[in-house]
Write a protein that holds these residues in place. Structure first.
Motif, PDB file in Angstrom:
ATOM      1  N   ALA A 137       0.823  -1.216   0.000  1.00  0.00           N
ATOM      2  CA  ALA A 137       0.000   0.000   0.000  1.00  0.00           C
ATOM      3  C   ALA A 137       0.855   1.263   0.000  1.00  0.00           C
ATOM      4  CB  ALA A 137      -0.932  -0.005   1.212  1.00  0.00           C
ATOM      5  N   LYS A 138       2.016   1.200   0.651  1.00  0.00           N
ATOM      6  CA  LYS A 138       2.848   2.410   0.764  1.00  0.00           C
ATOM      7  C   LYS A 138       3.373   2.845  -0.608  1.00  0.00           C
ATOM      8  CE  LYS A 138       5.267   2.846   4.523  1.00  0.00           C
ATOM      9  NZ  LYS A 138       6.343   2.634   5.534  1.00  0.00           N
ATOM     10  N   SER A 139       3.901   1.896  -1.362  1.00  0.00           N
ATOM     11  CA  SER A 139       4.454   2.245  -2.685  1.00  0.00           C
ATOM     12  C   SER A 139       3.423   2.043  -3.801  1.00  0.00           C
ATOM     13  CB  SER A 139       5.681   1.395  -2.985  1.00  0.00           C
ATOM     14  OG  SER A 139       5.314   0.023  -3.061  1.00  0.00           O
ATOM     15  N   LYS A 140       2.207   1.612  -3.422  1.00  0.00           N
ATOM     16  CA  LYS A 140       1.132   1.333  -4.383  1.00  0.00           C
ATOM     17  C   LYS A 140       1.615   0.387  -5.484  1.00  0.00           C
ATOM     18  CE  LYS A 140      -1.792   5.279  -3.598  1.00  0.00           C
ATOM     19  NZ  LYS A 140      -2.373   6.485  -4.091  1.00  0.00           N
ATOM     20  N   THR A 141       2.289  -0.678  -5.062  1.00  0.00           N
ATOM     21  CA  THR A 141       2.810  -1.672  -6.007  1.00  0.00           C
ATOM     22  C   THR A 141       2.012  -2.967  -5.867  1.00  0.00           C
ATOM     23  OG1 THR A 141       5.017  -0.713  -5.889  1.00  0.00           O
ATOM     24  CG2 THR A 141       4.855  -2.962  -6.720  1.00  0.00           C
ATOM     25  N   LEU A 142       1.502  -3.446  -6.975  1.00  0.00           N
ATOM     26  CA  LEU A 142       0.686  -4.658  -6.997  1.00  0.00           C
ATOM     27  C   LEU A 142       1.385  -5.699  -7.872  1.00  0.00           C
ATOM     28  CD1 LEU A 142      -2.200  -5.914  -6.325  1.00  0.00           C
ATOM     29  CD2 LEU A 142      -2.859  -5.119  -8.592  1.00  0.00           C
ATOM     30  N   LYS A 143       1.572  -6.895  -7.327  1.00  0.00           N
ATOM     31  CA  LYS A 143       2.149  -7.976  -8.136  1.00  0.00           C
ATOM     32  C   LYS A 143       1.002  -8.884  -8.568  1.00  0.00           C
ATOM     33  CE  LYS A 143       6.167 -10.112  -7.438  1.00  0.00           C
ATOM     34  NZ  LYS A 143       7.202 -11.002  -6.858  1.00  0.00           N
ATOM     35  N   VAL A 144       0.947  -9.165  -9.869  1.00  0.00           N
ATOM     36  CA  VAL A 144      -0.085 -10.072 -10.384  1.00  0.00           C
ATOM     37  C   VAL A 144       0.598 -11.198 -11.145  1.00  0.00           C
ATOM     38  CG1 VAL A 144      -1.834  -8.251 -10.622  1.00  0.00           C
ATOM     39  CG2 VAL A 144      -0.367  -8.798 -12.570  1.00  0.00           C
ATOM     40  N   VAL A 145      -0.099 -12.352 -11.234  1.00  0.00           N
ATOM     41  CA  VAL A 145       0.439 -13.455 -12.027  1.00  0.00           C
ATOM     42  C   VAL A 145      -0.426 -13.641 -13.269  1.00  0.00           C
ATOM     43  CG1 VAL A 145       1.609 -14.702 -10.179  1.00  0.00           C
ATOM     44  CG2 VAL A 145      -0.801 -15.165 -10.613  1.00  0.00           C
ATOM     45  N   PHE A 164      -2.091   1.659 -10.076  1.00  0.00           N
ATOM     46  CA  PHE A 164      -0.979   1.121  -9.282  1.00  0.00           C
ATOM     47  C   PHE A 164       0.233   0.884 -10.181  1.00  0.00           C
ATOM     48  CE2 PHE A 164      -4.494  -1.169  -6.734  1.00  0.00           C
ATOM     49  CZ  PHE A 164      -4.616  -0.085  -5.874  1.00  0.00           C
ATOM     50  N   ASN A 165       1.402   0.722  -9.543  1.00  0.00           N
ATOM     51  CA  ASN A 165       2.566   0.208 -10.244  1.00  0.00           C
ATOM     52  C   ASN A 165       2.401  -1.308 -10.274  1.00  0.00           C
ATOM     53  OD1 ASN A 165       5.095  -0.259 -11.319  1.00  0.00           O
ATOM     54  ND2 ASN A 165       6.079  -0.277  -9.314  1.00  0.00           N
ATOM     55  N   VAL A 166       2.123  -1.861 -11.450  1.00  0.00           N
ATOM     56  CA  VAL A 166       1.803  -3.295 -11.544  1.00  0.00           C
ATOM     57  C   VAL A 166       3.026  -4.063 -12.049  1.00  0.00           C
ATOM     58  CG1 VAL A 166       0.293  -5.024 -12.593  1.00  0.00           C
ATOM     59  CG2 VAL A 166      -0.618  -2.774 -11.995  1.00  0.00           C
ATOM     60  N   ILE A 167       3.406  -5.100 -11.279  1.00  0.00           N
ATOM     61  CA  ILE A 167       4.527  -5.973 -11.653  1.00  0.00           C
ATOM     62  C   ILE A 167       3.928  -7.339 -11.993  1.00  0.00           C
ATOM     63  CG2 ILE A 167       6.624  -7.107 -10.822  1.00  0.00           C
ATOM     64  CD1 ILE A 167       6.921  -4.745  -8.868  1.00  0.00           C
ATOM     65  N   ALA A 168       4.410  -7.921 -13.098  1.00  0.00           N
ATOM     66  CA  ALA A 168       3.836  -9.201 -13.534  1.00  0.00           C
ATOM     67  C   ALA A 168       4.801 -10.351 -13.292  1.00  0.00           C
ATOM     68  CB  ALA A 168       3.481  -9.130 -15.011  1.00  0.00           C
TER      69      ALA A 168
END
Length: 612
Positions: A137-145, A164-168
């Motif tokens: 939540a702090k960096s608004k980074t979401l990891k998705v698969v 969000f900053n989305v990382i895959a």
């Protein structure tokens, strides 16, 4: 990561290239070295490091690839390895993902917290086939698969929708499907559920009665509010699913309306509470990269998306009104548009005439009709058909609605005085064969278009007139000399879009005398004719209509018509002369569509005028 059962060797294999062994076999179980050891490496090398292949197997596949290249077949090494039964499709996808720098994520036994799952709405997770696995939540980074590295555009869309900053990462498709079924199938939110959540949200409640007195920091916070994001995402995904052409967000004194335009008709949705209007508008502006602090001036932007593998462009227009900002989002679904002359709805004889017109070596072909009558689609379909390596095609448009490979397209920008006329002048210095001018709005553009046609170019353009013959009066009204019109214009097409009767609930009926009178018909005129209408069903949202079709009026110029224009003949005389030469009017085209059971009396009456 659980191992997938290995592929079978091809029939007749003598075992020279040993198929992928089970996890305990000589090649060993699947192992994933650090991603920096795999990224950018040749695919065979990645698979060896993953424990799926031996060097001998890779050399055998490479030798086969070289043999195939000699006979003109160029098969990727990954496909050859799958065909030989050395690896599975899943192994190949994992290796490709690792080669592109994606982390391979093991979902087995993972317990994903509810607060992480809540970050991606159920409808979006199902549409994009993604599972959120970590959220900061702090960096608004979401990891998705994701199931496949080919789905990388989903990451861009999630960034746009969610902010969000989305990382895959890549995971086993079967595991993803299991988790989608487990966590999201029962969580499919209804629109009313989301509205009630938005209505009771404490942060949003603070907006009541504040109107325009909201500072920039609060606006930014509102645009990132989770309920607002989810509500807007649901509205947009639903609009794309329903094949809506526009979504309208309209502020009024006591309410905030949301409406879809489907098949040319607006339908109202359940309105959200008035106080969240500014939050929704700010969210749309953030998605379209517009200035959320500017609330006094109109703004235009765009949001490119890929929804369920289809490229969708959202054109955003923001207009300040006395009760806040009105926003209209035009949905340009490139997969939904038929850029094919066979599919625009012309009859065979009309299509032959139109093709004869667009294949002329030079001259002007005009398409007329009101806004939203499909003029641009017809012209794009014509350009698409003429698009060949031998010809140079250039367009100048406002805006450029669909990009077509092989055609140079120019967006006009009136704010920097890049007008149709100025663009057209420059285009003619680019040595084009065919030119499309988005619209002839003034004398300058009209005169340059005629000069382009006189110098050997084929020019397409649009005008806003009621029918084909009145386009001549419009050009004269703009100040174009009659001799220029007769020397350059080859033909004029007028068109309308009428709603098509739903095929699922169509039924025969007998129209009343009043309905026939609207078409200026008597009961004896329609003896033996069958009339059809849609009863209304789930497939057409109980409207009785699904989709639209074009009705056309094509007026070709010949020597006599040109002589009449030189003599300043009236629009009525031109219309009668064209009809004698076989021109089918819009009303006649509409009647034929009614008799063929494609549309209804109401639609044709609404879209066409009585010939005088």
């Amino acid at each position: 990561m659980s191992n997938v059962p290995p592929g079978k060797p091809p029939a007749g294999s003598n075992g020279g290239g040993t198929p992928t062994p089970p996890p305990s076999g000589p090649a060993g179980p699947l192992k994933m070295p650090p991603i920096d050891q795999l990224k950018g490496r040749p695919l065979g090398r990645v698979l060896i490091k993953m424990g799926r292949l031996t060097r001998e197997q890779v050399h055998k596949a490479l030798a086969l690839q070289v043999e195939q290249k000699k006979s003109g077949v160029n098969t990727p090494i990954g496909q050859i390895l799958v065909d030989l039964g050395m690896i599975t499709e899943h192994d190949r996808n994992l290796a490709l993902a690792a080669q592109m720098g994606y982390e391979v994520y093991d979902l087995e036994g993972k317990d994903i917290p509810k607060e992480v799952l809540d970050q991606v709405p159920a409808q979006m997770a199902s549409s994009y086939k993604v599972i959120p696995v970590e959220f900061d939540a702090k960096s608004k980074t979401l990891k998705v698969v994701l199931a496949s590295p080919d789905n990388f555009r989903a990451v861009d869309d999630l960034r746009t929708f969610l902010g969000f900053n989305v990382i895959a990462a890549i995971a086993d498709p079967e595991a993803i499907n299991r988790l989608l079924a487990k966590h999201y199938n029962e969580r499919q939110e209804s629109f009313s559920d989301l509205l009630s959540e938005v209505s009771t949200d404490e942060t949003l409640k603070q907006l009541e009665g504040r109107d325009q007195s909201i500072d920039l920091d609060t606006l930014k916070e509102l645009a990132e509010s989770n309920p607002v994001k989810r509500l807007l995402n649901m509205v947009l995904l639903q609009a794309i699913k329903e094949k809506a052409s526009d979504v309208h967000f309209e502020p009024f004194e006591d309410e905030f309306k949301m409406r879809y335009r489907i098949d040319g008709v607006l339908y109202e949705m359940i309105p959200p509470p008035k106080h969240i209007a500014m939050a929704i508008t700010s969210r749309i502006k953030v998605m379209a990269n517009l200035d959320i602090a500017e609330r006094r001036m109109p703004q235009d932007g765009r949001i490119p998306l890929v929804v369920q593998g289809k490229a969708v462009d959202l054109r955003v227009a923001v207009l300040p009104t006395i009760f806040g900002e009105s926003v209209v989002m035009r949905i340009l679904d490139r997969a939904n548009v038929a850029l094919d002359l066979e599919k625009v709805g012309m009859r065979e004889d009309d299509l032959r005439t139109f093709r004869q017109l667009i294949n002329k070596p030079n001259g002007i072909a005009l398409v007329t009709g009101p806004t939203g009558s499909g003029k641009t689609t017809t012209l794009y379909a014509a350009l698409n058909e003429l698009n060949s390596i031998e010809d140079k095609l250039i367009t100048t448009e406002d805006p450029v609605e669909y990009d077509i490979d092989g055609i140079i397209q120019v967006q006009i920008k009136p704010e920097i005085e890049l007008t149709f006329a100025r663009c057209l002048r420059s285009i003619l210095r680019q040595d084009p064969d065919i030119v499309l001018v988005g619209e002839i709005r003034d004398k300058e553009t009209a005169v340059i278009a005629t000069q382009a046609a006189l110098t050997g170019h084929l020019v397409f353009s649009t005008l806003h007139t009621n029918d084909a013959p009145s386009a001549v009066a419009r050009l004269l009204d703009l100040g174009v000399e009659p001799f220029l019109i007769t020397a350059t214009v080859e033909g004029i097409i007028a068109q309308r879009l009428v709603r098509r009767i739903c095929m699922n609930c169509r039924e025969e009926y007998v129209p009343t005398e009043e309905q026939l009178m609207e078409l200026e018909l008597l009961p004896e005129d329609v003896k033996g004719k069958v009339f059809v209408r849609g009863r209304g069903c789930d497939q057409c949202n109980n409207t009785g209509y699904r989709g639209r079709l074009g009705i056309y009026e094509i007026m070709l110029f010949d020597d006599e018509i040109r002589e009449m224009i030189m003599q300043h003949a009236s629009t009525n005389l031109l219309r009668n002369a064209a009809r004698k030469r076989g021109m089918r009017t819009l009303r006649q085209s509409g009647l034929m569509a009614i008799y063929e059971g494609l549309t209804t009396i109401e639609e044709v009456v609404k879209q066409t005028i009585v010939e005088e």
